[in-house]
Every structure is written in C-alpha cells, then in structure tokens.
Motif scaffolding. Structure first.
Motif, PDB file in Angstrom:
ATOM      1  N   LEU A 288       0.830  -1.206   0.000  1.00 36.75           N
ATOM      2  CA  LEU A 288       0.000   0.000   0.000  1.00 36.75           C
ATOM      3  C   LEU A 288       0.866   1.259   0.000  1.00 36.75           C
ATOM      4  O   LEU A 288       0.632   2.181  -0.793  1.00 36.75           O
ATOM      5  CB  LEU A 288      -0.934  -0.004   1.214  1.00 36.75           C
ATOM      6  CG  LEU A 288      -1.911   1.160   1.297  1.00 36.75           C
ATOM      7  CD1 LEU A 288      -2.876   1.147   0.122  1.00 36.75           C
ATOM      8  CD2 LEU A 288      -2.673   1.098   2.622  1.00 36.75           C
ATOM      9  N   SER A 289       1.882   1.302   0.842  1.00 35.65           N
ATOM     10  CA  SER A 289       2.724   2.505   0.912  1.00 35.65           C
ATOM     11  C   SER A 289       3.494   2.711  -0.392  1.00 35.65           C
ATOM     12  O   SER A 289       3.632   3.838  -0.876  1.00 35.65           O
ATOM     13  CB  SER A 289       3.672   2.448   2.106  1.00 35.65           C
ATOM     14  OG  SER A 289       4.567   1.356   2.018  1.00 35.65           O
ATOM     15  N   ALA A 290       4.001   1.628  -0.988  1.00 32.76           N
ATOM     16  CA  ALA A 290       4.716   1.740  -2.267  1.00 32.76           C
ATOM     17  C   ALA A 290       3.763   2.167  -3.381  1.00 32.76           C
ATOM     18  O   ALA A 290       4.104   3.020  -4.217  1.00 32.76           O
ATOM     19  CB  ALA A 290       5.379   0.412  -2.617  1.00 32.76           C
ATOM     20  N   GLY A 291       2.566   1.597  -3.403  1.00 31.05           N
ATOM     21  CA  GLY A 291       1.574   1.961  -4.412  1.00 31.05           C
ATOM     22  C   GLY A 291       1.142   3.416  -4.304  1.00 31.05           C
ATOM     23  O   GLY A 291       0.951   4.101  -5.314  1.00 31.05           O
ATOM     24  N   ARG A 292       1.001   3.907  -3.084  1.00 24.15           N
ATOM     25  CA  ARG A 292       0.620   5.307  -2.891  1.00 24.15           C
ATOM     26  C   ARG A 292       1.741   6.247  -3.327  1.00 24.15           C
ATOM     27  O   ARG A 292       1.478   7.304  -3.902  1.00 24.15           O
ATOM     28  CB  ARG A 292       0.231   5.549  -1.436  1.00 24.15           C
ATOM     29  CG  ARG A 292      -1.116   4.923  -1.106  1.00 24.15           C
ATOM     30  CD  ARG A 292      -1.494   5.103   0.331  1.00 24.15           C
ATOM     31  NE  ARG A 292      -2.879   4.695   0.546  1.00 24.15           N
ATOM     32  CZ  ARG A 292      -3.524   4.811   1.694  1.00 24.15           C
ATOM     33  NH1 ARG A 292      -2.899   5.314   2.746  1.00 24.15           N
ATOM     34  NH2 ARG A 292      -4.774   4.416   1.787  1.00 24.15           N
ATOM     35  N   ALA A 293       2.979   5.865  -3.080  1.00 22.35           N
ATOM     36  CA  ALA A 293       4.103   6.681  -3.544  1.00 22.35           C
ATOM     37  C   ALA A 293       4.118   6.731  -5.070  1.00 22.35           C
ATOM     38  O   ALA A 293       4.318   7.794  -5.672  1.00 22.35           O
ATOM     39  CB  ALA A 293       5.422   6.123  -3.002  1.00 22.35           C
TER      40      ALA A 293
END
Length: 128
Positions: free
Chosen positions: A74-79
């Motif tokens: 999720l954090s990588a996708g949001r970045a």
C-alpha cells in the motif's frame, strides 16, 4: 502539509488526519482534495531543478488478508500514484530519484501507531 528543511533538501509531508485523507481508505486512489493539493505542489516545485524522492507511509492497522494487500504494498503503491500524479501536472520523469514505500516503520506519532497522521506522503526536493 508540513515543510521540513533537511540535510538533503526540503521535505513536504502530506499528512492524513481525522478530517482529511490523501487516499480512499486502504487503496491507492487519490481523493479529489489530494489531487488538487498535488497540482499546487507540482506548480510550486516545477521550476526547481533538484531530484525528487517520494515516500509512502501507512499507519499500523493490519489487513484481514495480508497475502493480498499489506502496508508495504500500500505505501509503495501510494508513492507511485503520487509520482504519476506529479508527472501529469508537469514534473518531468527524469527528476524522480526514488519512489519508496516504508509501510508503518517510520511513524510520525510513535506512541500511537494506528493514528491517522502516520498515513502520509513525503516528497523530498533535493537541493540542486
């Protein structure tokens, strides 16, 4: 929005709270308000020449099925969603140095890992 002067450049933190979210809960879909905010940020940093790092952060809430989605993805996708949005608003691809997802490993509110303010995007504009 918080701006912090760091040793490498200026970091812009876009922080969720009880009344504002950058993304729809548990997704990489930007809210309308977040898209508008990123447009303003792109206008502000567009003329600068430094490299950019985008970092996604989450709170520590767990998922029912972490094999499908988890705070790392999720954090990588949001970045990455943030990077794509900045490109759509005029930031050239070559300016991006790194896109990182750090999940819940660097909480803003360390004594409450589930605090919504731990969900944030950090955009670091390196000094040229």
């Amino acid at each position: 929005v918080r701006m912090i002067d760091t040793t490498t450049g200026i970091r812009i933190d876009l922080v969720d709270d009880a009344d504002f979210s950058m993304f729809s809960l548990g997704t990489t879909v930007l809210t309308t308000d977040a898209r508008e905010l990123l447009d303003l940020i792109a206008q502000a940093i567009g003329p600068e020449g430094g490299k950019i790092t985008v970092r996604g952060h989450t709170d520590a809430l767990k998922y029912r099925d972490p094999s499908r989605v988890n705070n790392w993805s999720l954090s990588a996708g949001r970045a990455e969603t943030t990077r794509q949005n900045l490109i759509r608003h005029g930031i050239v691809r070559e300016r991006f140095r790194r896109i990182e997802g750090v999940a819940d490993t660097e909480p803003l509110i360390a004594d409450d890992p589930s605090d919504p303010r731990n969900r944030r995007i950090s955009i670091t504009l390196e000094r040229s």
